[in-house]
Design a protein around this motif. Structure first.
Motif, mmCIF file in Angstrom:
data_model
loop_
_atom_site.group_PDB
_atom_site.id
_atom_site.type_symbol
_atom_site.label_atom_id
_atom_site.label_comp_id
_atom_site.label_asym_id
_atom_site.label_seq_id
_atom_site.Cartn_x
_atom_site.Cartn_y
_atom_site.Cartn_z
ATOM 1 N N GLU A 216 0.857 -1.190 0.000
ATOM 2 C CA GLU A 216 0.000 0.000 0.000
ATOM 3 C C GLU A 216 0.891 1.238 0.000
ATOM 4 O O GLU A 216 1.732 1.404 0.885
ATOM 5 N N ILE A 217 0.689 2.056 -1.000
ATOM 6 C CA ILE A 217 1.588 3.200 -1.176
ATOM 7 C C ILE A 217 0.776 4.479 -1.346
ATOM 8 O O ILE A 217 -0.210 4.507 -2.098
ATOM 9 N N ILE A 218 1.191 5.520 -0.646
ATOM 10 C CA ILE A 218 0.597 6.834 -0.879
ATOM 11 C C ILE A 218 1.632 7.724 -1.560
ATOM 12 O O ILE A 218 2.772 7.828 -1.115
ATOM 13 N N PHE A 219 1.223 8.290 -2.663
ATOM 14 C CA PHE A 219 2.067 9.235 -3.395
ATOM 15 C C PHE A 219 1.639 10.633 -2.984
ATOM 16 O O PHE A 219 0.461 10.971 -3.092
ATOM 17 N N VAL A 220 2.581 11.413 -2.516
ATOM 18 C CA VAL A 220 2.264 12.812 -2.201
ATOM 19 C C VAL A 220 2.707 13.627 -3.405
ATOM 20 O O VAL A 220 3.898 13.827 -3.638
ATOM 21 N N THR A 221 1.732 14.038 -4.199
ATOM 22 C CA THR A 221 2.013 14.617 -5.510
ATOM 23 C C THR A 221 1.807 16.130 -5.501
ATOM 24 O O THR A 221 1.594 16.724 -4.442
ATOM 25 N N GLY A 222 1.878 16.713 -6.655
ATOM 26 C CA GLY A 222 1.628 18.149 -6.801
ATOM 27 C C GLY A 222 1.022 18.377 -8.177
ATOM 28 O O GLY A 222 0.650 17.426 -8.875
ATOM 29 N N ARG A 223 0.985 19.636 -8.586
ATOM 30 C CA ARG A 223 0.438 19.935 -9.910
ATOM 31 C C ARG A 223 1.331 19.321 -10.990
ATOM 32 O O ARG A 223 2.520 19.122 -10.782
ATOM 33 N N ASN A 224 0.758 19.004 -12.140
ATOM 34 C CA ASN A 224 1.497 18.452 -13.291
ATOM 35 C C ASN A 224 2.131 17.088 -13.039
ATOM 36 O O ASN A 224 3.171 16.770 -13.601
ATOM 37 N N LYS A 225 1.537 16.300 -12.156
ATOM 38 C CA LYS A 225 2.115 14.989 -11.858
ATOM 39 C C LYS A 225 1.197 13.849 -12.308
ATOM 40 O O LYS A 225 1.367 12.702 -11.885
ATOM 41 N N SER A 226 0.214 14.157 -13.141
ATOM 42 C CA SER A 226 -0.761 13.114 -13.482
ATOM 43 C C SER A 226 -0.135 11.957 -14.259
ATOM 44 O O SER A 226 -0.653 10.842 -14.250
ATOM 45 N N ALA A 227 1.020 12.194 -14.908
ATOM 46 C CA ALA A 227 1.677 11.093 -15.640
ATOM 47 C C ALA A 227 2.020 9.941 -14.690
ATOM 48 O O ALA A 227 2.066 8.777 -15.100
ATOM 49 N N LEU A 228 2.246 10.268 -13.412
ATOM 50 C CA LEU A 228 2.589 9.215 -12.457
ATOM 51 C C LEU A 228 1.394 8.301 -12.227
ATOM 52 O O LEU A 228 1.535 7.071 -12.174
ATOM 53 N N GLU A 229 0.211 8.900 -12.102
ATOM 54 C CA GLU A 229 -0.992 8.087 -11.920
ATOM 55 C C GLU A 229 -1.250 7.252 -13.169
ATOM 56 O O GLU A 229 -1.597 6.076 -13.083
ATOM 57 N N ASP A 230 -1.058 7.866 -14.336
ATOM 58 C CA ASP A 230 -1.289 7.134 -15.586
ATOM 59 C C ASP A 230 -0.331 5.949 -15.702
ATOM 60 O O ASP A 230 -0.681 4.909 -16.238
ATOM 61 N N HIS A 231 0.880 6.140 -15.209
ATOM 62 C CA HIS A 231 1.881 5.075 -15.337
ATOM 63 C C HIS A 231 1.461 3.809 -14.590
ATOM 64 O O HIS A 231 1.851 2.707 -14.979
ATOM 65 N N PHE A 232 0.694 3.972 -13.526
ATOM 66 C CA PHE A 232 0.283 2.803 -12.746
ATOM 67 C C PHE A 232 -1.172 2.424 -13.015
ATOM 68 O O PHE A 232 -1.855 1.863 -12.164
ATOM 69 N N ASP A 233 -1.630 2.734 -14.214
ATOM 70 C CA ASP A 233 -3.003 2.397 -14.605
ATOM 71 C C ASP A 233 -2.965 1.688 -15.959
ATOM 72 O O ASP A 233 -1.942 1.723 -16.665
ATOM 73 N N HIS A 234 -4.075 1.059 -16.322
ATOM 74 C CA HIS A 234 -4.149 0.443 -17.650
ATOM 75 C C HIS A 234 -4.049 1.515 -18.733
ATOM 76 O O HIS A 234 -4.509 2.646 -18.543
ATOM 77 N N ALA A 235 -3.449 1.143 -19.847
ATOM 78 C CA ALA A 235 -3.409 2.018 -21.022
ATOM 79 C C ALA A 235 -4.082 1.206 -22.120
ATOM 80 O O ALA A 235 -3.431 0.444 -22.836
ATOM 81 N N TYR A 236 -5.415 1.333 -22.193
ATOM 82 C CA TYR A 236 -6.190 0.388 -23.003
ATOM 83 C C TYR A 236 -5.800 0.360 -24.473
ATOM 84 O O TYR A 236 -5.664 -0.702 -25.061
ATOM 85 N N GLU A 237 -5.610 1.539 -25.065
ATOM 86 C CA GLU A 237 -5.250 1.565 -26.508
ATOM 87 C C GLU A 237 -3.946 0.822 -26.751
ATOM 88 O O GLU A 237 -3.826 0.008 -27.663
ATOM 89 N N LEU A 238 -2.978 1.117 -25.893
ATOM 90 C CA LEU A 238 -1.668 0.499 -26.033
ATOM 91 C C LEU A 238 -1.762 -1.014 -25.830
ATOM 92 O O LEU A 238 -1.219 -1.806 -26.612
ATOM 93 N N GLU A 239 -2.500 -1.412 -24.795
ATOM 94 C CA GLU A 239 -2.619 -2.843 -24.509
ATOM 95 C C GLU A 239 -3.337 -3.567 -25.662
ATOM 96 O O GLU A 239 -2.920 -4.650 -26.073
ATOM 97 N N ALA A 240 -4.390 -2.934 -26.199
ATOM 98 C CA ALA A 240 -5.127 -3.556 -27.310
ATOM 99 C C ALA A 240 -4.225 -3.671 -28.536
ATOM 100 O O ALA A 240 -4.237 -4.687 -29.253
ATOM 101 N N THR A 241 -3.425 -2.649 -28.781
ATOM 102 C CA THR A 241 -2.541 -2.666 -29.951
ATOM 103 C C THR A 241 -1.490 -3.765 -29.803
ATOM 104 O O THR A 241 -1.236 -4.530 -30.741
ATOM 105 N N LEU A 242 -0.892 -3.845 -28.623
ATOM 106 C CA LEU A 242 0.121 -4.888 -28.401
ATOM 107 C C LEU A 242 -0.501 -6.273 -28.584
ATOM 108 O O LEU A 242 0.083 -7.160 -29.197
ATOM 109 N N GLU A 243 -1.722 -6.429 -28.084
ATOM 110 C CA GLU A 243 -2.386 -7.731 -28.185
ATOM 111 C C GLU A 243 -2.673 -8.083 -29.646
ATOM 112 O O GLU A 243 -2.387 -9.183 -30.093
#
Ligand code: G1P
Length: 295
Positions: free
Chosen positions: A54-81
């Motif tokens: 269990e991890i808490i990230f203490v973030t700030g403005r312009n850090k949404s790429a970090l959340e995206d990095h630990f989430d599904h990327a459906y287009e990319l996953e579908a393309t790879l598949e």
């Protein structure tokens, strides 16, 4: 994965990364890559290896790429598949955390590392927890935080910070401990000073961005006292725990790279590249062709 006495961790990621501009203008500094993965992923993998989930990230403005990095990327996953690239696809999906295990909160004002950790207090509650600063990357056979959790368990529980010896001229870059008695890899911490001038530093043993802390630290962080650089320092709150609770520096086995510094970051890329079996030979050949090691 080991079963850990430490279940939760804080990763402070609110920093602006000004030392890496323009690279970090539109991208969080924690997304800078070493070989093929961003710094933030190394931090998370190290925590997972230590049994922390269990991890808490203490973030700030312009850090949404970090959340995206630990989430599904459906287009990319579908393309790879659809292209049959099953290896890379599984690597992406396997690296995702179990749903609900990562949470994000914002440090709304840049008041310092101590304040960033304090922002995680409700998530941590009343239990010991780890802190990893992703700028500090450690190349080790046994991941650094895993070594620290093992030391924590072996000594029956204590505050523990990773330490390394630095040249005296560099003490003003780090938290520095005043060491007491040492036993194996643990050194008793008798004092802690944030970024002391080399002339007055109590030793050359610096704190690296790896901590196991007792929840009582929040009491001191909550006082919001400012220290070095006018910021609320984690080091100062830790210093107030001394004498009340056991506190050790831990001389981990491994090599630490300060990726908040350009030279440290380049060194990390070289060392982590050389540590990859498939990359070692071509990299060594390249360095030889540059005349590295010759006068
Ligand atoms: C922070 C801490 C410092 C520690 C360092 C490790 O400093 O305040 O005590 O030695 O991380 O990297 P910063 O790098 O945020 O200036």
């Amino acid at each position: 994965m080991m079963t850990s006495a430490i279940k939760k961790a804080v990763i402070p990621v609110a920093g602006l990364g000004t030392r890496f501009l323009p690279a970090t203008k539109a991208m969080p500094k924690e997304m800078l890559t070493v070989v093929d993965r961003p710094l933030i992923q190394y931090a998370v993998e190290e925590l997972f290896a230590a049994g922390i989930e269990e991890i808490i990230f203490v973030t700030g403005r312009n850090k949404s790429a970090l959340e995206d990095h630990f989430d599904h990327a459906y287009e990319l996953e579908a393309t790879l598949e659809s292209r049959g690239k099953i290896g890379p696809l599984s690597a992406l999906v396997d690296a995702l955390p179990p749903e609900g295990n990562f949470v994000y909160t914002r440090q709304q004002r840049p008041l310092g590392l101590g304040h960033a950790v304090w922002c995680a207090r409700h998530f941590i509650g009343h239990e010991p927890f780890a802190v990893v600063l992703p700028d500090d990357l450690v190349l080790a056979d046994v991941p650094c935080m895993q070594q620290m959790v093992e030391a924590y368990e072996a000594c029956g529980g204590a505050n523990i910070v990773g330490i390394m010896d630095v040249p005296r001229a560099q003490t003003s870059r780090y938290g520095i401990i005043e060491p007491g008695e040492s036993k194996d890899q643990l050194v008793e911490v008798k004092g802690l000073v944030e970024k002391p001038d080399p002339k007055v530093a109590p030793s050359t043993l610096s704190v690296i961005g790896r901590y196991i802390l007792m929840p009582e630290i929040f009491e001191f962080l909550g006082r919001k006292q400012t220290g070095a650089g006018g910021e609320i320092q984690l080091t100062d709150a830790m210093a107030q725990l001394l004498g009340q609770q056991p506190f050790y520096g831990f001389a981990y086995a491994g090599t630490r790279f300060d990726c908040g510094d350009k030279v440290g970051y380049m060194k990390a890329n070289i060392a982590f590249g050389l540590a990859r079996a498939e990359m070692r030979e071509p990299l060594v050949e390249f360095m030889q062709s540059l005349g590295v090691g010759k006068d």
